[in-house]
Structure formats: C-alpha cells, structure tokens
Design a protein around this motif. Sequence first.
Motif, PDB file in Angstrom:
ATOM      1  N   UNK A  68      -7.401  -2.665   5.555  1.00 49.08           N
ATOM      2  CA  UNK A  68      -7.667  -2.061   4.344  1.00 49.08           C
ATOM      3  C   UNK A  68      -6.894  -0.828   4.379  1.00 49.08           C
ATOM      4  N   UNK A  69      -6.598  -0.758   3.211  1.00 50.44           N
ATOM      5  CA  UNK A  69      -5.643   0.499   3.197  1.00 50.44           C
ATOM      6  C   UNK A  69      -6.108   1.245   1.791  1.00 50.44           C
ATOM      7  N   UNK A 106       0.759  -1.210   0.018  1.00 47.46           N
ATOM      8  CA  UNK A 106       0.033   0.120  -0.099  1.00 47.46           C
ATOM      9  C   UNK A 106       1.015   1.258   0.062  1.00 47.46           C
ATOM     10  N   UNK A 107       2.071   1.233   0.608  1.00 47.43           N
ATOM     11  CA  UNK A 107       2.915   2.274   0.504  1.00 47.43           C
ATOM     12  C   UNK A 107       3.262   2.680  -0.992  1.00 47.43           C
ATOM     13  N   UNK A 141      -7.519   0.600  -1.804  1.00 45.54           N
ATOM     14  CA  UNK A 141      -6.761  -0.489  -2.948  1.00 45.54           C
ATOM     15  C   UNK A 141      -6.295  -1.884  -2.411  1.00 45.54           C
ATOM     16  N   UNK A 142      -5.952  -1.695  -1.197  1.00 45.25           N
ATOM     17  CA  UNK A 142      -5.459  -3.355  -0.807  1.00 45.25           C
ATOM     18  C   UNK A 142      -6.358  -3.797   0.451  1.00 45.25           C
ATOM     19  N   UNK A 181      -6.220  -3.474  -5.829  1.00 49.58           N
ATOM     20  CA  UNK A 181      -6.893  -2.660  -6.720  1.00 49.58           C
ATOM     21  C   UNK A 181      -5.752  -1.863  -7.422  1.00 49.58           C
ATOM     22  N   UNK A 182      -5.507  -1.770  -8.676  1.00 46.60           N
ATOM     23  CA  UNK A 182      -4.543  -1.037  -9.326  1.00 46.60           C
ATOM     24  C   UNK A 182      -5.456   0.024 -10.327  1.00 46.60           C
ATOM     25  N   UNK A 183      -5.321   1.240 -10.020  1.00 50.60           N
ATOM     26  CA  UNK A 183      -6.026   2.210 -11.132  1.00 50.60           C
ATOM     27  C   UNK A 183      -4.781   2.445 -12.018  1.00 50.60           C
TER      28      UNK A 183
END
Lengths: 607, 347
Positions: free
Chosen positions: A606-607, A17-18, A150-151, A170-172
């Motif tokens: 969740x992040x 997430x970082x 996203x994670x 998830x990756x945008x």
Amino acid sequence: MKTMNFMVMYLCAFWLSAQQDSTIYLEEVEILGSPLTEYSAGTSISSIQLGPSASVDGIGNETASYFRLYGNGQLSTLTLRGTSSSHTNVIWNGMPTNSPTLGQTDFSIWPAFLTDKLIVQKGSTSSLFGSGSIGGNVIIENSLIRKDSLATLYSSIGSFGQQNYGGKFQVNITPNLISETRIFHGAIENDFPYELRRETIRQPNARVERLGVSQKFGLRSEKHYLFSEVAFARNNRQIQPTVTSSSRDQLLTENLRAVLSNEVFFNNSSLYTSIGMINESTLYNRSSRTESTQFAGSVFYHFSVGKYIKSKSGINSLLARSKSGNYRGRQTQNEFHLFSSWTIQPSNRLKLTLNLREAFHEENTVFVPSFGGEWSILDTSAELKLKGQVSKGYRVPTFNDRFWQPGGNPDLNAETSKSYELGFDLGFLKQRNGSLSITLFQSDVDEWIQWVPVDGVWSPFNLRKVESKGLEASSNFQFKISELDFSWSGAYEFTLSSDESFDGDNQLPYVPKHSLYNSISVTNRAGEARIRSNYTGERFTTLSNSEQGTIDDFVLVDLLLSKHFKTTLASFDVGFSINNLFDTYYENLINTAMPGRNYLIELTIKH
Amino acid sequence: MKQFLLKSLLLLSIVFVSCGDDDSVPLGEYENGVFVVNEGNFLEGDGSITYYGRTTGTIDQTIFSGVNDASLGDVVQSMYVNDGLTYLVVNNSNKVEVVNSYTFESELTISDVLLPRYMTVSGDKGYLTEWVSFSDVGRVSVVNLTTGDIESQISVGSGAEDVEVVGNKIYVTNNFEGTMSIVDMANDNSATKLTLTSGPGEMVVDKNGDIWVTCRGGFNADFSPANNGALYKINTQTDEIESTFSFDVNYTAKIAIDPTLDKVYYFIGKSVYAHDVDNTSLSTEPLFEVSDATSVYGIGVDPETGVIYVGDSKSFLEDGEVFRYDANGTFLDSFQVGRGPNGFGFN
C-alpha cells in the motif's frame, strides 16, 4: 518468468505512487449518505471483511451461515434461516441484483477485492428491499472513502495452480472529486487430489478464471453528492463434475453493472435519485446463451426531525428482460413499488422502525409491512438491548419459473412469508470488549415454488409450505496481554426447517441443523496469527432424510498468518495461510470433492 | 472397504457351503433379483441401484457404491442386464459403468461417450445411443462388449434415445425431433427416418418382431401440452407404421412387455394400462391405478414371474418407492428405493 512479472508489477506500483507523492495524506472520511440498514431495527446485522483472494462466497468462511458450493470456486449460493438460495437478496449500491432468470446470486462470480464492506443481514426485509428478502440479505456497500493510501497492489500464489493479482488506485482529482479504479484477476487449476476407489486421482475439469474491474466516481459538495460505479465481472470456468463423473461442461458468465445516484441535501432533508442497470450473459458449453438485463430506478425523499424521527418515502421501479433459447423470444417483467420507512427514537434507549411497501408485479399486488424495535434495558457497566421484528415478505417467480419451455408455469403466484424474531445483545463492559447476542426466529413461507416432474416434464408449482425456526448466537471477546491483543469471535446457528405439505417434520434438503464458526487471533503491531474453524452439520439431499441421502458433517480448520512492515515508501503485508489444516475430505454438495490441505502466500503493498 | 471385505467373506462362505450339496454354484449376491434404476438428481451424482431379491424379498440400497466404494453418478438413465455383464448408462456423467451382473463389482468404465441414454446388446456387440449435445445430431456407438472400446459410430437424429436391434437393423427413437431412425447394418449402415409425433421415447419388441414406440406428445406455442401423446406399432418387415394409437394427453414415454411378449404395459398419470399386441384398439380401462404414488416415473415387468414393477419418483423431493403388482394388476407390496426410480433390470 513469474518472478519477472511480480517485479514489473511492483515497479509499476512504485512508479504510480511516486507520481502522487505531492498528495497530502487525508484522514479517512466516509462520504456517503445514510446506510441501508438504518431502517431495520431488530434484525441481525453483521459486517464481514474478506481476504482479497476470495470471492464474495468467502463469507461462508467468516460466519456460521451455510453456503452451498458446487465445488471449489464453483457455483455458490447462500441460504439464510432455513429458507432457499432465492430467499437471500443481494443488494449492490441499493439495487437488488439476483438474477431474474434463476432468482439467485452466484457468489463465486464477484471477487471480494472489488468490495469494501459486506453486510449479512439475517431476517425478512422485503419491506425494505422487495422481492426475495425472505431469509435475509447480503448488502454490498461500495462507499467511496477518501483514503490515505492511494495505491494498493496485491498478489498471491497458492496450491493447485492458484494465482491472483489485483490493484486499487484512488485519485483525488479535486478535494471533492474522487476516482477509484480496481482490477482483479484470479485463476486456479483446481486439480486437487482425492481418494477414489482406493486410488488417488486429481480433480478433472475444474479450472476457474476470474476477472473483475470497477470504476467509481464521487463528487461531493455541501449540498450535493453524486456517485457512480461501473463494475464488470467475468468468470470462465469448467464445471467441476461430481466424483466418478466424466462430464466436461463449461460456463462463461459475464456481468456488467452500473449505477448513478444523486443526493441533494436540504436542511434536515434530502432527495435521492438513482438509476442502475445490470446485464448478465451466460454461455453454457459455448452454445447455449442466456442473457438478461435489469433496470432499476429509485426516487425517495428523506427527512429527519431532530434525532427523534427519520423517514424516507418514495418509489422503486424495476424492469427485467431476458432472452434465452429456452424461452419463446424475449420475455419481460415489470415491478413498481411505493414505500415509506420510518425510524422513531423517542429516547436514547428506544428505537422503533416501521416499513411499509406496496409492490405491483404484473397483475399482482403485494403489501409487505415490517415493524421492529430495539430497547436498551440496561445501560450501565453492562449494556443489554432487547430487539425484535415482525415482517411480511415475498418473492416473485423467476423467468425460468414462468417461461421455461417446456414446463414453465405462467400462472404461478408470488411466494409469501411471515417472519418473527426476538433477541438480545449484551455488551459485557463499558469498554465493549466483549459481547453476546442471541436471536430466536421463525419464518413461515407459503406458496414456495418447487419444480416437480409431471408426465416426464419438469414444471414449477406453488407447492411447499415451509416452517423454519431456530436460534442464532454470536459472541466475541477482546483482551490484551502486554503488547498482544487477543480476540475471539464465535457464532452458532441452529435451524429446523420442515415442509408442512409433506408428512412428518423432516429437515429440508441442504439445511444443516447445526453450524458453528470460531476465530481466535493474536495481533501485535507487526502482524497477526489466526485460527479459524467452521463446523457444518450433516445435510440431507431429500425430504426423506434417509441414510443414502445424508452428507456427513465436517470441520474445517484454517491457519492464517500475516506480517506487517513499513518503509518510507510503502507499507507491506505478507500473508501465509494453510486452509483445511487437517487435510479433511469433505463434501459440501453430495459427491462433490473439495480440496484437502492447501496453501496461499499473499503480498499486499500500500502506498 | 470393511463392508467389501465382509461381503467377500460372506460370498466365499456361501460358495463353500453351497459347493457341498448343490451343483449350481451361486455366482454372486445379486444373482437372482430385480435392479431398480434410481436416476438421482441432476448435478448431485446420487444416482443409485436398489436390489430386490426375487425370492428372498431382501432389499439392498446403493449396491453400486456399496460394492465399489464410489458413487454411481447422475443421471442414471437406464441399465441393460446381459449375461454376466450389466451396463449402467449414466447420462450427465458421460459414462457407462460396466459391472459384473452377479456381484456388481466394477469391470470397466466407458467414458468417451457424450450424454449416453440407452443400450442394447445384439450378438457380441453393444449398441449405445448418445445425445452428444442438445444441438448436435445424436448417434449410436457400437461397443465391443469385452473391452468397452467403441468400434464405430453411426449418426442418427437429434436426441437419440432408446435403441432396439431387430435382425440386421438398428431402430432408434430421436426424442428431440419426433422421428425414428432405422439403420440397415447389412446395407452399409444406410439410414432412413420415420416421422412420428413429438417426444419419442422407450420401445419394446413384441413376439411378432414388431416394435412398440411411445411418444410423449408435444407442446403448443404457449408452452401448454399439445396433448398428442401416442403409441406406435412399427412393422420391422416393411419398416412402416402399422398402427397409431393416439392419446388425448401427453404422458411419460416409458413401456414394458410381459414375459411372453404378448402384452405391452404403459402408464398415463397413475393409471397403468395393458394392451394385447394383437388387438387393434386400446383398452380405455386401466389395468390398475397406483393410487398411493405421488408421481409414477418408471415401469418394468419381470420376465421370469410377470410381476409388474412401478417406480414412484415422489417428485424427487423424497426417496422413491416401488410398487409391485401381479400380472392381473393385484397389488402385492411396495418398498423404498433411491431417488427417482425410472426403470428396472432383471437378473
């Protein structure tokens, strides 16, 4: 060692997430076309959220509908409205997914972690979804949602050697291109204790291991939406024997599915095309393999005239192939459908739907129309809506029905059904913090396929003529006392289902007359406490409904607690649940033990 | 538990009452009657035994689970009633339950077996057939009757089904491969095979020591029945086929024999036929029709009375029913039993 695993996993999560910390949080925007339930006015539809540790059969815990479970984590099938498990169609991304060899879905195979939204639709909808939608559908809608987290990492540990891990990422990639990956692994030893012959024994041979992976891509532009999903599930289980049996069987199931859909938008209309594939392989006792592959193609044109008329018309094409040591070589079945669906909304208060479908299957043709409506009688401080549907349904024989060697009957007809339902929805206050729905239904299923032994060989015939009728009620209330939100929801199903080709009106096997669901929860910003209960009425194993073939009714009560907190880096959910709080011994399937009181501790980040 | 106590008390009281005025002490509730094997449905573990009192006409359902407080399993393929002990062969549950023949109390469970089918007893040994699996070769396990231990195993053919011991030889029908294995125990268990038609099933031994073998018949390439069911008479002196009686249909490979071992009974559809073992041709007329049955599934003849018992499986959709006929084929009565009555045991 286990703790180390946890640590490593969570550290990875933070690292992942970082990497994405520069991403701007976006609001949750759904980017998918019209929902599949758009054209089914008059049917009962409920949307169900499942806990991440569950399989899709966890629906049984959150509704009054009855799942037949061949043990804990074992084969699990759903019958709706007093019909059979092959009368529940399962729709994944618009594709029918019931096994072509068995005609049903084993809901234990798919981890709920791979799904966002599960819809249980009760009522016959063959006019929308084709073969098998006689009792109803379970619709798995995997829409891609642009999320602000996203994670997500999940893990849980529970009684009888249960361990589950999952991750969603998830990756945008660009503002219009989203990728989402999910992975889940779960295992349970299932060596739960129970009493037998005045001794406590531990359930042998019931270990289950589950793996699920999915990858989605969505590409959205103003005129265009391209979506794809590939999902894989692997379920390796020992088959839980009945009590006193020492059988040591095992089953490995692998299911790979993929779909690619494309929707092009014009002014007030769109053209949708999709292709999909499902491959399922089962290996019984490491020696007997059955493999089936289904291909589905769909093209339809969708248009609307203001808010008054919506329509979609097009074709579906299905091709199924299967190979098994029990068939002679590879077998193939083809289906081709023409359909046209219409929603007409002359006013805000009235919605009518008409669905027409002509299905060509081998040499047979079936025409299955349906007509439904919803009429808001009252729309003041309380809202009262009347709804109803009449429909025809069908189910084609399975590969096993037609080709099993020996006994398969290639001359079987499709099962056919006529269904009627009428009900109302009542919303108590304008704020809609309470509602009550009641539906009456009747289904007549003719040419119902039943396997019977003839001179020592089991063969299927179009034998049964089943009349099923009943009542469904559901209700919920929410209210607030200072900072606490209270919520109650309940559902009740009453089902009478009898075979008219036999004497008397005895109840069909494994259709409980009564089932009841209750959930009460208290929520505040920090967490939730919930008590959930399910009552399942007595069931019979044969049409005789005799004492020796009766399975006792049971009540299960579960207690679920969760606590939510947030740091600048991530949000955390810690869950603790006690299932079967009162340690009740119960049997879902006759002579099949189920676990007593058991615990599960869960952590979601969740992040 | 309560029922068990009650039954024990009842049993005790009978013993006390009987002791005073009779020399023969009743051995148990199920001493004098007929057991119906209800095989149960695959994977539901609901196989059961129904007891029918020979003289009293009393009917007790699910006596195994009633006495032992545990379900019997699935699929109960067959039973063998020996002096004192009865062996219940439970195919899909991979076990043989050994019970006291008179009280039906569980004595032991033989569980290290794979898809067991039939059992017979000769001398102080039991002979149990096992399919093992659908792909492996079947076997006969030699069972120590008191401990339940398996002393040795003999490979036979695929789908090892019914078993009979005549003299020093074991005869096994191999259901999946259409043969009969003959194992010579006097000659180091050397085995030979006789080729029969498809689907050999149950056997009986007649007064001459000849074995009668049923064969269901096979299937054509297009899955239709080959309509080549047959009945064989095997001479156990020469181990050759003495007579072949071919049917132009497939049938359920089940057979029973009358008390004097003169006459064999089999059924095709709902027609029950009797055949004198010395006759060289079969009767074309059935002895009787079980016209009220849905699906005839098993047959047995009481060795004491000669009464013929016919099981109707009702296609497994309902509880089964048993029809009783006298030796002449005159209908006596019928009673409800458990699910899928496939055979009988006589005490």
